[in-house]
Design a protein around this motif. Sequence first.
Motif, PDB file in Angstrom:
ATOM      1  N   VAL A  93       0.875  -1.170   0.000  1.00  0.00           N
ATOM      2  CA  VAL A  93       0.000   0.000   0.000  1.00  0.00           C
ATOM      3  C   VAL A  93       0.916   1.224   0.000  1.00  0.00           C
ATOM      4  CG1 VAL A  93      -1.760   1.298   1.243  1.00  0.00           C
ATOM      5  CG2 VAL A  93      -1.826  -1.209   1.240  1.00  0.00           C
ATOM      6  N   ILE A  95       1.020   5.280  -0.102  1.00  0.00           N
ATOM      7  CA  ILE A  95       0.310   6.553   0.018  1.00  0.00           C
ATOM      8  C   ILE A  95       1.198   7.645  -0.567  1.00  0.00           C
ATOM      9  CG2 ILE A  95      -0.702   8.225   1.625  1.00  0.00           C
ATOM     10  CD1 ILE A  95      -1.245   5.906   3.504  1.00  0.00           C
ATOM     11  N   THR A  96       0.656   8.354  -1.539  1.00  0.00           N
ATOM     12  CA  THR A  96       1.445   9.376  -2.241  1.00  0.00           C
ATOM     13  C   THR A  96       1.048  10.798  -1.868  1.00  0.00           C
ATOM     14  OG1 THR A  96      -0.100   9.242  -4.112  1.00  0.00           O
ATOM     15  CG2 THR A  96       1.889   7.870  -4.209  1.00  0.00           C
ATOM     16  N   THR A 144       6.688   9.636   0.046  1.00  0.00           N
ATOM     17  CA  THR A 144       5.603   8.662   0.047  1.00  0.00           C
ATOM     18  C   THR A 144       5.682   7.841   1.334  1.00  0.00           C
ATOM     19  OG1 THR A 144       6.934   6.978  -1.089  1.00  0.00           O
ATOM     20  CG2 THR A 144       5.598   8.462  -2.479  1.00  0.00           C
ATOM     21  N   THR A 146       5.014   3.712   2.377  1.00  0.00           N
ATOM     22  CA  THR A 146       4.747   2.380   1.839  1.00  0.00           C
ATOM     23  C   THR A 146       4.703   1.364   2.969  1.00  0.00           C
ATOM     24  OG1 THR A 146       5.890   2.916  -0.231  1.00  0.00           O
ATOM     25  CG2 THR A 146       5.529   0.587   0.243  1.00  0.00           C
ATOM     26  N   VAL A 183      -6.914  11.210   0.937  1.00  0.00           N
ATOM     27  CA  VAL A 183      -5.727  10.360   0.868  1.00  0.00           C
ATOM     28  C   VAL A 183      -5.651   9.728  -0.510  1.00  0.00           C
ATOM     29  CG1 VAL A 183      -4.535   8.361   1.846  1.00  0.00           C
ATOM     30  CG2 VAL A 183      -5.854   9.878   3.338  1.00  0.00           C
ATOM     31  N   THR A 184      -4.537   9.927  -1.201  1.00  0.00           N
ATOM     32  CA  THR A 184      -4.303   9.336  -2.511  1.00  0.00           C
ATOM     33  C   THR A 184      -3.347   8.166  -2.337  1.00  0.00           C
ATOM     34  OG1 THR A 184      -4.568  11.504  -3.557  1.00  0.00           O
ATOM     35  CG2 THR A 184      -3.524   9.780  -4.867  1.00  0.00           C
ATOM     36  N   TYR A 185      -3.716   7.001  -2.872  1.00  0.00           N
ATOM     37  CA  TYR A 185      -2.911   5.810  -2.613  1.00  0.00           C
ATOM     38  C   TYR A 185      -3.085   4.773  -3.725  1.00  0.00           C
ATOM     39  CZ  TYR A 185      -7.247   3.469  -1.133  1.00  0.00           C
ATOM     40  OH  TYR A 185      -8.499   2.925  -1.101  1.00  0.00           O
ATOM     41  N   SER A 186      -2.217   3.784  -3.695  1.00  0.00           N
ATOM     42  CA  SER A 186      -2.309   2.645  -4.607  1.00  0.00           C
ATOM     43  C   SER A 186      -2.133   1.364  -3.819  1.00  0.00           C
ATOM     44  CB  SER A 186      -1.250   2.734  -5.709  1.00  0.00           C
ATOM     45  OG  SER A 186       0.059   2.641  -5.166  1.00  0.00           O
ATOM     46  N   ASP A 191      -3.592   2.280  -8.882  1.00  0.00           N
ATOM     47  CA  ASP A 191      -4.166   3.465  -8.246  1.00  0.00           C
ATOM     48  C   ASP A 191      -5.601   3.192  -7.817  1.00  0.00           C
ATOM     49  OD1 ASP A 191      -1.837   4.859  -8.679  1.00  0.00           O
ATOM     50  OD2 ASP A 191      -2.527   5.799 -10.531  1.00  0.00           O
TER      51      ASP A 191
END
Length: 217
Positions: A93, A95-96, A144, A146, A183-186, A191
């Motif tokens: 995971v 988070i950017t 970021t 992770t 929160v922007t994440y992949s 994405d």
Amino acid sequence: VNGTPVVNETAGADYGDVTITDDDIFKKGTDYTEFIYKVPAARSAQKDLIISPVKVGERGKTVDMQLYHVLSRVGFSIDIQNEVDDEEDRPDVVITDIELTGNFISGEAAFDLENAVEAGETITYNVTGTPALTTYEFFGTGETFTTSAPGKQEIDVKNNDERFMMIIPTGEEGAGADAQVKVTYSIGGKDQEPAVLSLPDFKFLAGKAYEFVFTLS
């Protein structure tokens, strides 16, 4: 007892002519009971602000100076609900970006301690400024977070020990900040739709620490 802040200014200029920048965030106000403060935009440059009311005529004895935190501290955590037992199979995971948006005093705020009221570990004082729609970004350029571990963990930034944002409090009175956290994440390199938390009536108070927890599964 009165502390005088160091201010960068040209010779002969009074305090009213000084422009506060991110490198010059603190200056004296109109008199010794007031100071003016601006929270730097970059989280890595933000610091906690601690004050004590001015003591007048206290001499020849020990002066009791209670210190108070007067900003609001904001942090974030993530709670991963991952049922994959094999650690090697757990997706990362990443988070950017984390954004806190709301009506905050992001410019100059004048703290007036002339009529400050102390009560235990809290202090009531007057702060004035102009709230405006403001976005604070938790991560700086290239930063970021992770993880693949399940469960709750604090979100920090590996190249900076400070894991909190500091903001000017909205106060008890009036409307809240009409805030939103995004929160922007992949997950596993894909994405995801940003996680959004709306806080329409939330009030950020002086000296309080807030933690927002996002559950991902």
